[in-house]
Design a protein around this motif. Structure first.
Motif, short mmCIF file in Angstrom:
data_model
loop_
_atom_site.label_atom_id
_atom_site.label_comp_id
_atom_site.label_asym_id
_atom_site.label_seq_id
_atom_site.Cartn_x
_atom_site.Cartn_y
_atom_site.Cartn_z
N GLY A 235 0.86 -1.18 0.00
CA GLY A 235 0.00 0.00 0.00
C GLY A 235 0.89 1.23 0.00
O GLY A 235 1.89 1.27 0.72
N LEU A 236 0.57 2.21 -0.81
CA LEU A 236 1.38 3.42 -0.88
C LEU A 236 0.78 4.46 0.07
O LEU A 236 -0.32 4.96 -0.17
N ARG A 237 1.49 4.73 1.15
CA ARG A 237 1.01 5.69 2.13
C ARG A 237 2.19 6.34 2.81
O ARG A 237 3.27 5.74 2.93
N MET A 238 1.99 7.55 3.24
CA MET A 238 3.04 8.28 3.94
C MET A 238 2.44 8.86 5.22
O MET A 238 1.50 9.67 5.18
N ASN B 221 -0.55 10.81 3.87
CA ASN B 221 -0.39 11.28 2.48
C ASN B 221 -0.48 12.80 2.42
O ASN B 221 -1.15 13.37 1.56
N ASP B 222 0.17 13.45 3.38
CA ASP B 222 0.25 14.92 3.48
C ASP B 222 -1.07 15.61 3.85
O ASP B 222 -1.16 16.83 3.78
N GLN B 223 -2.08 14.85 4.23
CA GLN B 223 -3.36 15.43 4.65
C GLN B 223 -3.55 15.16 6.15
O GLN B 223 -3.31 14.05 6.62
N ILE B 224 -4.01 16.18 6.89
CA ILE B 224 -4.29 15.97 8.31
C ILE B 224 -5.42 14.96 8.44
O ILE B 224 -6.44 15.05 7.75
N VAL B 225 -5.21 13.98 9.29
CA VAL B 225 -6.23 12.94 9.52
C VAL B 225 -6.36 12.72 11.02
O VAL B 225 -5.36 12.57 11.73
N PHE B 226 -7.59 12.76 11.51
CA PHE B 226 -7.84 12.48 12.92
C PHE B 226 -7.93 10.97 13.08
O PHE B 226 -8.68 10.29 12.37
N HIS B 227 -7.17 10.44 14.00
CA HIS B 227 -7.17 9.01 14.27
C HIS B 227 -8.28 8.73 15.29
O HIS B 227 -8.13 9.01 16.47
#
Length: 183
Positions: free
Chosen positions: A53-56, A72-78
């Motif tokens: 899987g391609l993820r950063m 992937n350079d986007q803010i994500v709430f876990h």
């Protein structure tokens, strides 16, 4: 995508390019099949079949200076649960692969995008299902030592007794876990 290249035993690192790569996200958990074959004189002598899987993953500060996780350079709430991996029929062992996948799918269907795995390291199939379903995983390091000293509420708390051999074993297991689960 298919790529063939000649490599020597001293230089096996290769780079593959994708025309329009699809990043893995919890909303779109795109995975690429991966087949690596080693040929000698045109004959396949070894083969590995896997996926990628391609993820950063990263972090950055928001406008107020607070650190935020990025994917992937986007803010994500876990948004997730603390999962200790207990099973009524087998304590720490799931009854079967369907149940293991079902647990992950249930949490995904409930609106979560992350599981914090606590107490233990799961079988590799658990992480595979998380990748397929679109679930981020926080893997805790399993605690070690047989003499925890719960003195933190006392006036002068003391750490647990941890001989050098136990610490060395703990660090070796920790390194193996990180190496095995790193992606």
């Amino acid at each position: 995508v298919e790529s063939e290249f000649a490599a020597s035993p001293d230089d096996l690192m290769q780079t593959l390019s994708l025309a329009n790569p699809k990043a893995w996200t919890p909303q779109s958990p795109h995975l690429y099949d991966l087949v690596i074959r080693v040929k000698v004189s045109g004959v396949v002598v070894d083969e590995v079949i896997s996926y990628v899987g391609l993820r950063m993953l990263g972090r950055r500060r928001d406008a107020d200076g607070h650190l935020k996780f990025t994917l992937n350079d986007q803010i994500v709430f876990h948004y997730g649960t603390l999962d200790q991996g207990w099973w009524p029929s087998g304590l720490l062992s799931p009854p079967n692969d369907t149940a293991l996948r079902g647990d992950v799918q249930f949490l995904k269907d409930s609106g979560f995008n992350m599981i914090r795995k606590h107490i233990k390291v799961e079988p590799r199939r658990f992480y595979y299902h998380c990748d397929q379903i679109g679930m981020l995983v926080w893997q805790d390091q399993v605690s070690g030592g047989d003499d925890p000293s719960w003195t933190r509420l006392q006036r002068n708390p003391k750490d647990a007794y941890w001989p050098d051999s136990a610490h060395e074993s703990f660090m070796k297991e920790f390194d193996r876990m990180v190496s095995q689960l790193y992606n």
